[in-house]
Design a protein around this motif. Structure first.
Motif, PDB file in Angstrom:
ATOM      1  N   TYR A  41       6.691  -4.069  -4.783  1.00 20.42           N
ATOM      2  CA  TYR A  41       5.941  -4.756  -3.732  1.00 20.42           C
ATOM      3  C   TYR A  41       5.075  -5.844  -4.347  1.00 20.42           C
ATOM      4  O   TYR A  41       4.747  -5.801  -5.533  1.00 20.42           O
ATOM      5  CB  TYR A  41       5.031  -3.774  -2.982  1.00 20.42           C
ATOM      6  N   GLU A  75       9.312  -5.581   4.725  1.00 18.39           N
ATOM      7  CA  GLU A  75       8.542  -4.433   5.179  1.00 18.39           C
ATOM      8  C   GLU A  75       7.181  -4.464   4.498  1.00 18.39           C
ATOM      9  O   GLU A  75       7.020  -5.083   3.435  1.00 18.39           O
ATOM     10  CB  GLU A  75       9.269  -3.129   4.850  1.00 18.39           C
ATOM     11  N   THR A  77       3.440  -2.180   3.572  1.00 23.47           N
ATOM     12  CA  THR A  77       2.766  -0.898   3.470  1.00 23.47           C
ATOM     13  C   THR A  77       1.352  -1.147   2.980  1.00 23.47           C
ATOM     14  O   THR A  77       1.076  -2.181   2.361  1.00 23.47           O
ATOM     15  CB  THR A  77       3.511   0.044   2.502  1.00 23.47           C
ATOM     16  N   LYS A  78       0.456  -0.221   3.269  1.00 20.63           N
ATOM     17  CA  LYS A  78      -0.923  -0.363   2.817  1.00 20.63           C
ATOM     18  C   LYS A  78      -1.216   0.640   1.714  1.00 20.63           C
ATOM     19  O   LYS A  78      -0.878   1.817   1.819  1.00 20.63           O
ATOM     20  CB  LYS A  78      -1.901  -0.167   3.980  1.00 20.63           C
ATOM     21  N   SER A  83      -2.699  -4.662   1.950  1.00 16.93           N
ATOM     22  CA  SER A  83      -1.302  -4.695   2.386  1.00 16.93           C
ATOM     23  C   SER A  83      -0.415  -5.159   1.237  1.00 16.93           C
ATOM     24  O   SER A  83      -0.784  -6.059   0.471  1.00 16.93           O
ATOM     25  CB  SER A  83      -1.141  -5.641   3.576  1.00 16.93           C
TER      26      SER A  83
END
Length: 261
Positions: A41, A75, A77-78, A83
């Protein structure tokens, strides 16, 4: 693209102005390059800092993220309050599909081209990559086995006229290859002297502009690749820059920047 004020590397500025940068497409390039595998990420603050460096305003970034999430490309996500973003499985598959062409350091092996003449009033379909040259004449890199009465002419060692080459690489697209080649082959600052985020921004802009060209040209382009072809020259200079601005260094810097934020 809505741009903010950009100060710094002249090459970065030239690449920002080289062609229209669609924010959603730039994001796909960034995530595909810096977080290409499942489980990788990019933190939101680092993504905002990088896109800001290449002239993308925060509002434009938010709109692009919303669009790509809605369409299933990325997509989020935290982790804590921060984030993080990545390509979805679909996004990764689409990106991996074109990786050999985008990241290849040498021209692919040239296949033998064929001229295909279909029978009059034939309703058979040509291969997806075949280029229609006239009503019954096509250019392809293989012979379809299922068309009755098909006339095939080997194009090996043939001197192709300009109009055939232009069908594979239209003049406007050839000019864009030439412009990027000219830009990357000129004298510029040594990338080793740039700040870390400038190095990442430069890598992304070069990669993104090259990726746009690769995705817009026909898959049959390698039929004409040789040392003098503009696509070969452009690929050489892109590879030279991407080697100097390594992906590993960019990935480390982008995550290091997130920690500092």
């Amino acid at each position: 693209m809505e741009k903010s004020d950009v100060v710094g590397s002249s090459l970065i500025e030239h690449l920002i102005n080289y062609g229209e940068l669609k924010v959603w497409s730039v994001l796909v390039t960034i995530l595909g390059d810096l977080a290409p595998r499942a489980g990788m990420y990019i933190p939101g603050p680092a993504l905002a800092a990088l896109t800001g460096r290449i002239g993308i305003k925060p509002q434009a970034l938010r709109v692009a993220i919303h669009r790509l999430r809605k369409e299933g490309w990325i997509e989020g996500t935290k982790i804590g309050r921060v984030s993080h973003y990545a390509l979805s499985e679909m996004g990764r598959l689409e990106t991996e599909r074109v990786e050999p062409e985008v990241y290849g350091s040498v021209a692919p092996e040239r296949k033998q081209p064929y001229l295909l003449v279909i029978p009059p009033r034939s309703t058979d379909k040509m291969p997806p990559n075949a280029i229609k040259l006239s009503r019954d004449l096509y250019l392809s890199d293989h012979i379809p086995p299922s068309i009755d009465g098909l006339l095939t002419i080997s194009g090996e060692n043939r001197q192709w006229p300009d109009w055939v080459q232009e069908a594979v690489l239209p003049p406007q697209l050839a000019e864009q290859h030439e412009a990027l080649t000219k830009l990357l082959s000129a004298d510029h600052e040594d990338p080793a002297d740039l700040e870390p985020f400038d190095r990442i921004a430069l890598r992304i802009l070069i990669l993104h502009n090259w990726r746009r060209l690769v995705l817009r040209r026909s898959p049959l382009a390698p039929l004409f690749w040789d040392k003098e072809w503009i696509g070969t020259q452009c690929q050489y200079h892109v590879t030279r820059w991407l080697t100097a601005l390594s992906r590993d260094d960019a990935q480390k810097a982008i995550h290091g920047a997130a920690v500092s934020h």
